[in-house]
Design a protein around this motif. Structure first.
Motif, PDB file in Angstrom:
ATOM      1  N   TYR A 127      -9.385  -4.909   8.926  1.00  0.00           N
ATOM      2  CA  TYR A 127      -8.621  -4.621   7.714  1.00  0.00           C
ATOM      3  C   TYR A 127      -9.124  -3.344   7.055  1.00  0.00           C
ATOM      4  CZ  TYR A 127      -6.153  -5.197   3.343  1.00  0.00           C
ATOM      5  OH  TYR A 127      -5.316  -5.005   2.274  1.00  0.00           O
ATOM      6  N   LEU A 128      -8.191  -2.459   6.707  1.00  0.00           N
ATOM      7  CA  LEU A 128      -8.523  -1.213   6.028  1.00  0.00           C
ATOM      8  C   LEU A 128      -8.031  -1.277   4.586  1.00  0.00           C
ATOM      9  CD1 LEU A 128      -7.409   1.258   8.828  1.00  0.00           C
ATOM     10  CD2 LEU A 128      -9.733   0.533   8.276  1.00  0.00           C
ATOM     11  N   PRO A 129      -8.795  -0.746   3.642  1.00  0.00           N
ATOM     12  CA  PRO A 129      -8.356  -0.765   2.251  1.00  0.00           C
ATOM     13  C   PRO A 129      -7.016  -0.041   2.083  1.00  0.00           C
ATOM     14  CG  PRO A 129     -10.636  -0.048   2.417  1.00  0.00           C
ATOM     15  CD  PRO A 129     -10.096  -0.115   3.813  1.00  0.00           C
ATOM     16  N   VAL A 130      -6.204  -0.532   1.156  1.00  0.00           N
ATOM     17  CA  VAL A 130      -4.882   0.018   0.893  1.00  0.00           C
ATOM     18  C   VAL A 130      -4.965   0.907  -0.342  1.00  0.00           C
ATOM     19  CG1 VAL A 130      -2.530  -0.621   0.233  1.00  0.00           C
ATOM     20  CG2 VAL A 130      -3.759  -1.964   1.938  1.00  0.00           C
ATOM     21  N   ASN A 131      -4.260   2.032  -0.315  1.00  0.00           N
ATOM     22  CA  ASN A 131      -4.211   2.945  -1.450  1.00  0.00           C
ATOM     23  C   ASN A 131      -3.738   2.176  -2.690  1.00  0.00           C
ATOM     24  OD1 ASN A 131      -3.310   4.861  -3.390  1.00  0.00           O
ATOM     25  ND2 ASN A 131      -2.949   6.363  -1.789  1.00  0.00           N
ATOM     26  N   PRO A 132      -4.447   2.288  -3.802  1.00  0.00           N
ATOM     27  CA  PRO A 132      -4.067   1.564  -5.016  1.00  0.00           C
ATOM     28  C   PRO A 132      -2.636   1.850  -5.488  1.00  0.00           C
ATOM     29  CG  PRO A 132      -6.253   2.489  -5.261  1.00  0.00           C
ATOM     30  CD  PRO A 132      -5.696   3.031  -3.974  1.00  0.00           C
ATOM     31  N   ASP A 133      -2.105   3.019  -5.208  1.00  0.00           N
ATOM     32  CA  ASP A 133      -0.731   3.341  -5.594  1.00  0.00           C
ATOM     33  C   ASP A 133       0.285   2.429  -4.904  1.00  0.00           C
ATOM     34  OD1 ASP A 133      -1.636   5.369  -7.223  1.00  0.00           O
ATOM     35  OD2 ASP A 133      -1.341   6.934  -5.716  1.00  0.00           O
ATOM     36  N   PHE A 134      -0.084   1.900  -3.741  1.00  0.00           N
ATOM     37  CA  PHE A 134       0.828   1.041  -2.995  1.00  0.00           C
ATOM     38  C   PHE A 134       1.102  -0.266  -3.747  1.00  0.00           C
ATOM     39  CE2 PHE A 134       1.785  -2.002   0.495  1.00  0.00           C
ATOM     40  CZ  PHE A 134       2.974  -1.434   0.889  1.00  0.00           C
ATOM     41  N   LYS A 140      10.778   2.558   2.580  1.00  0.00           N
ATOM     42  CA  LYS A 140       9.728   3.348   1.920  1.00  0.00           C
ATOM     43  C   LYS A 140       8.447   3.284   2.749  1.00  0.00           C
ATOM     44  CE  LYS A 140      11.248   2.635  -2.866  1.00  0.00           C
ATOM     45  NZ  LYS A 140      12.584   2.797  -2.683  1.00  0.00           N
ATOM     46  N   ILE A 141       7.737   4.383   2.784  1.00  0.00           N
ATOM     47  CA  ILE A 141       6.523   4.494   3.593  1.00  0.00           C
ATOM     48  C   ILE A 141       5.448   3.523   3.111  1.00  0.00           C
ATOM     49  CG2 ILE A 141       4.611   6.045   4.143  1.00  0.00           C
ATOM     50  CD1 ILE A 141       6.652   8.316   4.195  1.00  0.00           C
ATOM     51  N   GLY A 142       4.799   2.862   4.075  1.00  0.00           N
ATOM     52  CA  GLY A 142       3.725   1.924   3.786  1.00  0.00           C
ATOM     53  C   GLY A 142       2.376   2.466   4.251  1.00  0.00           C
ATOM     54  N   PRO A 143       1.307   1.700   4.045  1.00  0.00           N
ATOM     55  CA  PRO A 143      -0.051   2.149   4.380  1.00  0.00           C
ATOM     56  C   PRO A 143      -0.265   2.511   5.852  1.00  0.00           C
ATOM     57  CG  PRO A 143      -0.148   0.216   2.990  1.00  0.00           C
ATOM     58  CD  PRO A 143       1.290   0.421   3.367  1.00  0.00           C
ATOM     59  N   ALA A 144       0.473   1.894   6.778  1.00  0.00           N
ATOM     60  CA  ALA A 144       0.253   2.155   8.206  1.00  0.00           C
ATOM     61  C   ALA A 144       1.196   3.218   8.759  1.00  0.00           C
ATOM     62  CB  ALA A 144       0.397   0.861   9.005  1.00  0.00           C
ATOM     63  N   TYR A 145       1.920   3.928   7.894  1.00  0.00           N
ATOM     64  CA  TYR A 145       2.898   4.904   8.378  1.00  0.00           C
ATOM     65  C   TYR A 145       2.240   6.019   9.193  1.00  0.00           C
ATOM     66  CZ  TYR A 145       6.804   8.055   8.734  1.00  0.00           C
ATOM     67  OH  TYR A 145       7.787   8.862   9.242  1.00  0.00           O
ATOM     68  N   TYR A 188       6.270  -3.496  10.562  1.00  0.00           N
ATOM     69  CA  TYR A 188       4.806  -3.456  10.573  1.00  0.00           C
ATOM     70  C   TYR A 188       4.247  -3.579  11.983  1.00  0.00           C
ATOM     71  CZ  TYR A 188       5.148  -8.542  11.040  1.00  0.00           C
ATOM     72  OH  TYR A 188       5.439  -9.800  11.478  1.00  0.00           O
ATOM     73  N   PHE A 189       2.965  -3.245  12.110  1.00  0.00           N
ATOM     74  CA  PHE A 189       2.249  -3.441  13.358  1.00  0.00           C
ATOM     75  C   PHE A 189       1.763  -4.878  13.397  1.00  0.00           C
ATOM     76  CE2 PHE A 189       1.279   1.228  13.288  1.00  0.00           C
ATOM     77  CZ  PHE A 189       1.843   1.534  14.510  1.00  0.00           C
ATOM     78  N   GLY A 190       2.151  -5.594  14.434  1.00  0.00           N
ATOM     79  CA  GLY A 190       1.667  -6.954  14.634  1.00  0.00           C
ATOM     80  C   GLY A 190       0.445  -6.929  15.538  1.00  0.00           C
ATOM     81  N   VAL A 191       0.221  -8.029  16.195  1.00  0.00           N
ATOM     82  CA  VAL A 191      -0.898  -8.153  17.111  1.00  0.00           C
ATOM     83  C   VAL A 191      -0.711  -7.180  18.277  1.00  0.00           C
ATOM     84  CG1 VAL A 191      -2.098  -9.764  18.642  1.00  0.00           C
ATOM     85  CG2 VAL A 191      -1.230 -10.550  16.452  1.00  0.00           C
ATOM     86  N   ASP A 192      -1.799  -6.564  18.709  1.00  0.00           N
ATOM     87  CA  ASP A 192      -1.798  -5.607  19.827  1.00  0.00           C
ATOM     88  C   ASP A 192      -0.853  -4.425  19.604  1.00  0.00           C
ATOM     89  OD1 ASP A 192      -3.742  -7.003  21.245  1.00  0.00           O
ATOM     90  OD2 ASP A 192      -2.266  -8.213  22.313  1.00  0.00           O
ATOM     91  N   GLN A 193      -0.724  -3.977  18.331  1.00  0.00           N
ATOM     92  CA  GLN A 193       0.063  -2.790  17.979  1.00  0.00           C
ATOM     93  C   GLN A 193       1.545  -2.914  18.322  1.00  0.00           C
ATOM     94  OE1 GLN A 193      -2.044  -1.474  15.832  1.00  0.00           O
ATOM     95  NE2 GLN A 193      -1.780   0.597  16.547  1.00  0.00           N
ATOM     96  N   ILE A 194       2.067  -4.114  18.405  1.00  0.00           N
ATOM     97  CA  ILE A 194       3.489  -4.311  18.681  1.00  0.00           C
ATOM     98  C   ILE A 194       4.254  -4.247  17.362  1.00  0.00           C
ATOM     99  CG2 ILE A 194       5.209  -5.975  19.494  1.00  0.00           C
ATOM    100  CD1 ILE A 194       3.102  -6.917  21.506  1.00  0.00           C
ATOM    101  N   ASP A 229      -2.251  -3.670   5.150  1.00  0.00           N
ATOM    102  CA  ASP A 229      -2.657  -2.422   5.802  1.00  0.00           C
ATOM    103  C   ASP A 229      -1.920  -2.155   7.106  1.00  0.00           C
ATOM    104  OD1 ASP A 229      -3.999  -4.465   7.211  1.00  0.00           O
ATOM    105  OD2 ASP A 229      -5.658  -3.138   7.725  1.00  0.00           O
ATOM    106  N   ARG A 230      -1.076  -3.079   7.556  1.00  0.00           N
ATOM    107  CA  ARG A 230      -0.326  -2.915   8.809  1.00  0.00           C
ATOM    108  C   ARG A 230       1.138  -2.565   8.552  1.00  0.00           C
ATOM    109  NH1 ARG A 230      -3.211  -1.232  11.868  1.00  0.00           N
ATOM    110  NH2 ARG A 230      -2.035  -1.925  13.644  1.00  0.00           N
ATOM    111  N   ILE A 231       1.536  -2.463   7.268  1.00  0.00           N
ATOM    112  CA  ILE A 231       2.926  -2.189   6.912  1.00  0.00           C
ATOM    113  C   ILE A 231       3.259  -0.718   7.170  1.00  0.00           C
ATOM    114  CG2 ILE A 231       4.583  -2.066   5.014  1.00  0.00           C
ATOM    115  CD1 ILE A 231       3.114  -4.486   3.784  1.00  0.00           C
ATOM    116  N   ILE A 232       4.320  -0.496   7.930  1.00  0.00           N
ATOM    117  CA  ILE A 232       4.804   0.855   8.220  1.00  0.00           C
ATOM    118  C   ILE A 232       5.827   1.258   7.163  1.00  0.00           C
ATOM    119  CG2 ILE A 232       6.004   2.312   9.889  1.00  0.00           C
ATOM    120  CD1 ILE A 232       4.851   0.321  12.057  1.00  0.00           C
ATOM    121  N   THR A 233       6.824   0.398   6.942  1.00  0.00           N
ATOM    122  CA  THR A 233       7.808   0.651   5.893  1.00  0.00           C
ATOM    123  C   THR A 233       8.229  -0.659   5.225  1.00  0.00           C
ATOM    124  OG1 THR A 233       9.731   0.482   7.365  1.00  0.00           O
ATOM    125  CG2 THR A 233       8.801   2.690   7.023  1.00  0.00           C
TER     126      THR A 233
END
Length: 99
Positions: A7-14, A75-80, A30-36, A67-71
């Motif tokens: 787990y990576l910290p998420v930008n507080p603005d998110f 809207k852009i998420g932390p994992a974009y 989002y990215f699930g298990v094994d980057q799927i 931290d795995r959310i792309i959009t």
């Protein structure tokens, strides 16, 4: 073997974006298990904090690690940035062709 990245910290603005979506319908890529790449749809219930990260709770669907959310709703998420690097990885290869 199925693995999920540390787990990576998420930008507080998110969290401001998340507050605006509370109790609304969301479409999360989002990215699930094994980057799927996976998708979750439903009403955003809130954020659940666990020992191994924070999760977006979605009514009647899968919870998604923040931290795995792309959009979210486009809207852009932390994992974009990770997604962009993942999607463009092939552009740097020669696809089996030599110069």
């Amino acid at each position: 073997m199925k693995t999920l990245a540390k787990y990576l910290p998420v930008n507080p603005d998110f969290y401001d974006v998340m507050d605006l979506l509370l109790h609304r319908e969301v479409r999360v890529i989002y990215f699930g298990v094994d980057q799927i790449l996976e998708e979750s749809n439903g009403s955003f219930k809130g954020i659940d904090k666990k020992d191994h990260g924070e999760f977006m709770e979605i009514v009647n669907d899968k919870n998604v690690r923040l931290d795995r959310i792309i959009t979210i709703n486009g809207k852009i998420g932390p994992a974009y940035d990770a997604y962009e690097a993942y999607a463009n990885a092939c552009l740097s290869c020669q696809a089996g062709y030599d110069d």
